[in-house]
Design a protein around this motif. Sequence first.
Motif, mmCIF file in Angstrom:
data_model
loop_
_atom_site.group_PDB
_atom_site.id
_atom_site.type_symbol
_atom_site.label_atom_id
_atom_site.label_comp_id
_atom_site.label_asym_id
_atom_site.label_seq_id
_atom_site.Cartn_x
_atom_site.Cartn_y
_atom_site.Cartn_z
ATOM 1 N N GLN A 25 48.242 51.573 39.580
ATOM 2 C CA GLN A 25 46.823 51.817 39.743
ATOM 3 C C GLN A 25 46.033 51.341 38.511
ATOM 4 N N TYR A 26 44.747 51.077 38.748
ATOM 5 C CA TYR A 26 43.870 50.564 37.691
ATOM 6 C C TYR A 26 43.888 51.476 36.470
ATOM 7 N N ARG A 48 45.368 52.759 30.818
ATOM 8 C CA ARG A 48 46.072 53.592 29.843
ATOM 9 C C ARG A 48 47.018 52.736 28.986
ATOM 10 N N TRP A 49 47.779 51.851 29.656
ATOM 11 C CA TRP A 49 48.677 50.965 28.918
ATOM 12 C C TRP A 49 47.888 50.101 27.935
ATOM 13 N N ILE A 104 46.993 41.360 26.132
ATOM 14 C CA ILE A 104 46.245 40.289 26.797
ATOM 15 C C ILE A 104 46.393 40.386 28.312
ATOM 16 N N MET A 105 47.600 40.580 28.785
ATOM 17 C CA MET A 105 47.845 40.609 30.228
ATOM 18 C C MET A 105 47.168 41.808 30.887
ATOM 19 N N THR A 106 47.271 42.965 30.273
ATOM 20 C CA THR A 106 46.602 44.139 30.848
ATOM 21 C C THR A 106 45.082 44.000 30.745
ATOM 22 N N GLY A 107 44.604 43.366 29.672
ATOM 23 C CA GLY A 107 43.162 43.159 29.538
ATOM 24 C C GLY A 107 42.619 42.249 30.630
ATOM 25 N N TRP A 152 42.856 61.502 21.212
ATOM 26 C CA TRP A 152 43.074 60.064 21.075
ATOM 27 C C TRP A 152 42.146 59.247 21.974
ATOM 28 N N GLY A 153 41.554 59.859 22.949
ATOM 29 C CA GLY A 153 40.656 59.120 23.822
ATOM 30 C C GLY A 153 41.353 58.200 24.796
ATOM 31 N N VAL A 154 42.643 58.415 25.038
ATOM 32 C CA VAL A 154 43.400 57.594 25.977
ATOM 33 C C VAL A 154 43.319 58.232 27.358
#
Length: 455
Positions: free
Chosen positions: A11-12, A17-18, A159-162, A400-402
């Motif tokens: 899921q998005y 999170r990652w 980069i990939m998750t972004g 942590w704001g995650v």
Amino acid sequence: MREGRVVFWPQYRTVWRWHMLAGLFCLPFVAFLALTGTIYLFKPQIDDLIDWRYDHRVAPGMVAPASAEVRAALGAVPGSRFMAYELPRPAHGAARVIVLRGDEAIRVYVDPSSLTVLGQVPEESRFERLVFKLHGQLLLGNTGSVIMEMVASWTIVLIMTGLYLWWPRGRRGLAGIVYPRLGLAGRARWRDLHAVSGLWLSLVLALFLVSGLPWSFVWGHALQSVEQRVGRLMTVSDWEIGAVPVRDTIAGHPVAAPAGMGAMADMPGMEMGGGQTVEPDGLAGLDAVVATGVRLGLPAPALVTPPASAGAPWEVRSDTQDRPLRASVQIGADGRVLARRDFAGKGLVDRVVGYGVAAHEGQLFGWPNQLLNLLVASGLVTMTIAATILWLRRRPPGGWGVPAALPDRRVGTGAGLVMLLLGVLLPELGASLLLLAIAAWMTGRRIPPDGSGRI
């Protein structure tokens, strides 16, 4: 996603999170790499600026032979051996001679007219060498190289998750997608700056990371090992793998005294510093080799190194950062060219890495390459600042704001395959993912072998 349904991607919110966890680890290093890389980007100009303190002190007059300059340098560093002589350049007033004392390579600046020694600097202490070791090793040797390799591996995940998070998903128009909406205020503007700059920088940053991996300790040695087992695609690596003493990169072979110096050191001859004696023919071949090297016009800096053993040829090679222009020439003591090897004759891996490193260092196509890399580095700093501001605004006091993990944390078949592939190609990433999986299992979140487990 319903329980039991096969999913391809997580899921998005899980990817978000990652992305944030990877960013908290990587972004401080990315900013550090951008700043130190920018300094190293202008290495030729900075080196000339620093060396001006020696070049401008040269007295006018007839230039002495190269062998006399080498003897002056050896006399200034007692107990040293000749290592390399840099062919003169029009912009350089002082001669550059590199000698080896024990395990330390020392650059000696000599007035070519008066043979006065103008200064000496250990190669490992030169400013750009320190920046180089900061950039790739954090001044921690191979330990630092391993850390930076880990950072590079996780930055590829970043980069990939972004890019996954950036994907428009039904949004219309280009605003906020390919260019930032600077008219917005607050968090939305910083989000656009981060996402859009990340989009444009992602490809170049990925190329930077990949081109830097052959220098790293683990990946570089793995590449070398695989190449040697699979096929001779690479000759002798033209780059440093991990923390390599600079003395091992200058001469290209175990350093020995020039022919005639070591074997006859106990015979009468020319007295040098440290009680060393030199026969009149100990460096006789150097002048002829230097004359031939100057005529060849190899791209600067071009180094002359003595024979690896008695009877072997001298070598003149270009160490230019524009690696496709490099060449190595074997020259006899009488000045005759015996053999030449150009970049085109290198193995496939050598050439691929050479192009990548030259572009990485901003030297592949001159000053436009430097300007492009400067823009990329500036963009990376901007993206890092925007991401930091977004995180600080999101982070609650003491937290942590995650994003919190969702009840359904399935990875998905596609994401699992991507992780597996990256884990194989990037050993340190694979090892860290394995450790994370073990940690999840030990905390009660066991990951089933079908790849659709929870994290």
